[in-house]
Design an enzyme around this catalytic site. Structure first.
Site, PDB file in Angstrom:
ATOM      1  N   ALA A 100      -2.434 -97.260  -0.317  1.00 53.70           N
ATOM      2  CA  ALA A 100      -2.849 -97.167  -1.717  1.00 53.70           C
ATOM      3  C   ALA A 100      -4.010 -96.189  -1.883  1.00 53.70           C
ATOM      4  CB  ALA A 100      -3.224 -98.545  -2.254  1.00 53.70           C
ATOM      5  N   ALA A 160      -2.559 -92.715  -1.592  1.00 55.62           N
ATOM      6  CA  ALA A 160      -1.787 -92.411  -2.804  1.00 55.62           C
ATOM      7  C   ALA A 160      -2.701 -92.124  -3.992  1.00 55.62           C
ATOM      8  CB  ALA A 160      -0.848 -93.576  -3.130  1.00 55.62           C
ATOM      9  N   GLU A 161      -3.702 -92.974  -4.213  1.00 55.91           N
ATOM     10  CA  GLU A 161      -4.578 -92.770  -5.374  1.00 55.91           C
ATOM     11  C   GLU A 161      -5.399 -91.495  -5.229  1.00 55.91           C
ATOM     12  OE1 GLU A 161      -7.381 -94.977  -8.592  1.00 55.91           O
ATOM     13  OE2 GLU A 161      -6.346 -96.168  -7.078  1.00 55.91           O
ATOM     14  N   THR A 162      -5.807 -91.184  -4.018  1.00 56.50           N
ATOM     15  CA  THR A 162      -6.556 -89.948  -3.791  1.00 56.50           C
ATOM     16  C   THR A 162      -5.712 -88.737  -4.167  1.00 56.50           C
ATOM     17  OG1 THR A 162      -7.880 -90.952  -2.031  1.00 56.50           O
ATOM     18  CG2 THR A 162      -7.738 -88.543  -2.047  1.00 56.50           C
ATOM     19  N   SER A 175      -4.859 -88.592  -7.937  1.00 53.54           N
ATOM     20  CA  SER A 175      -6.049 -88.270  -8.722  1.00 53.54           C
ATOM     21  C   SER A 175      -6.385 -86.790  -8.642  1.00 53.54           C
ATOM     22  CB  SER A 175      -7.250 -89.094  -8.235  1.00 53.54           C
ATOM     23  OG  SER A 175      -7.057 -90.457  -8.515  1.00 53.54           O
TER      24      SER A 175
END
Length: 157
Positions: free
Chosen positions: A71, A74-76, A79
């Site tokens: 996660a 993925a978020e990095t 973003s």
């Protein structure tokens, strides 16, 4: 662990941010959490962001890659794509992240590739596919970011 490699950006994007006095690779690093997890962004453009993360050091008690680590990767990546889409006048703020974990990984590197699903004026959504060293899908994630106006002076406000 923790060293950031130089991120590859399209030259026109580097020039746009440099004109504003912004060090783009430093701005789009994975931050302190990413440093602890050894996330490395290798390519970055609004239409595709690629990064890696080692499995070692990012596992749960059974020795498998931790779902939360997937996660974070993925978020990095999503973003970074959202910020590049929004440009220097916007700040991307994650509002929804979901991850489906398909298989475990016990060693090596995982690679995430973020591609846009939607790029609008106020939101951006990216699909992030994370694979292991053999190219097998470990996780599929989707991140939606709100694109807020950047506050003057660089604070998010």
């Amino acid at each position: 662990m923790g060293e950031q490699t130089t991120v590859k950006f399209p030259q026109e994007v580097i020039d746009e941010y440099a004109a504003l006095g912004v060090d783009l690779p430093a701005l789009f690093s994975a931050g302190h959490l990413g440093e602890r997890m050894d996330v490395r962004i290798t390519d970055a453009a609004a239409d595709r962001v690629v990064g890696t993360m080692p499995v070692e050091g990012n596992t749960q008690p059974y020795g498998l890659l931790h779902g939360g680590a997937s996660a974070v990767l993925a978020e990095t990546l999503g973003s970074v794509g959202s910020m590049l889409h929004g440009g220097p006048s916007k700040v991307a703020v994650g509002v929804d992240l979901n991850c489906t974990h398909h298989r475990g990984a016990r060693s090596g590197l995982v690679t995430g590739v973020a591609t846009p699903v939607h790029r609008g004026r106020s939101t951006a959504t990216y699909e992030i596919v994370i694979t292991d060293d053999q190219g097998k899908r470990v996780c599929t994630a989707r991140l939606t970011c709100l694109l807020r106006d950047a506050a003057p002076g660089g604070s998010e406000g």
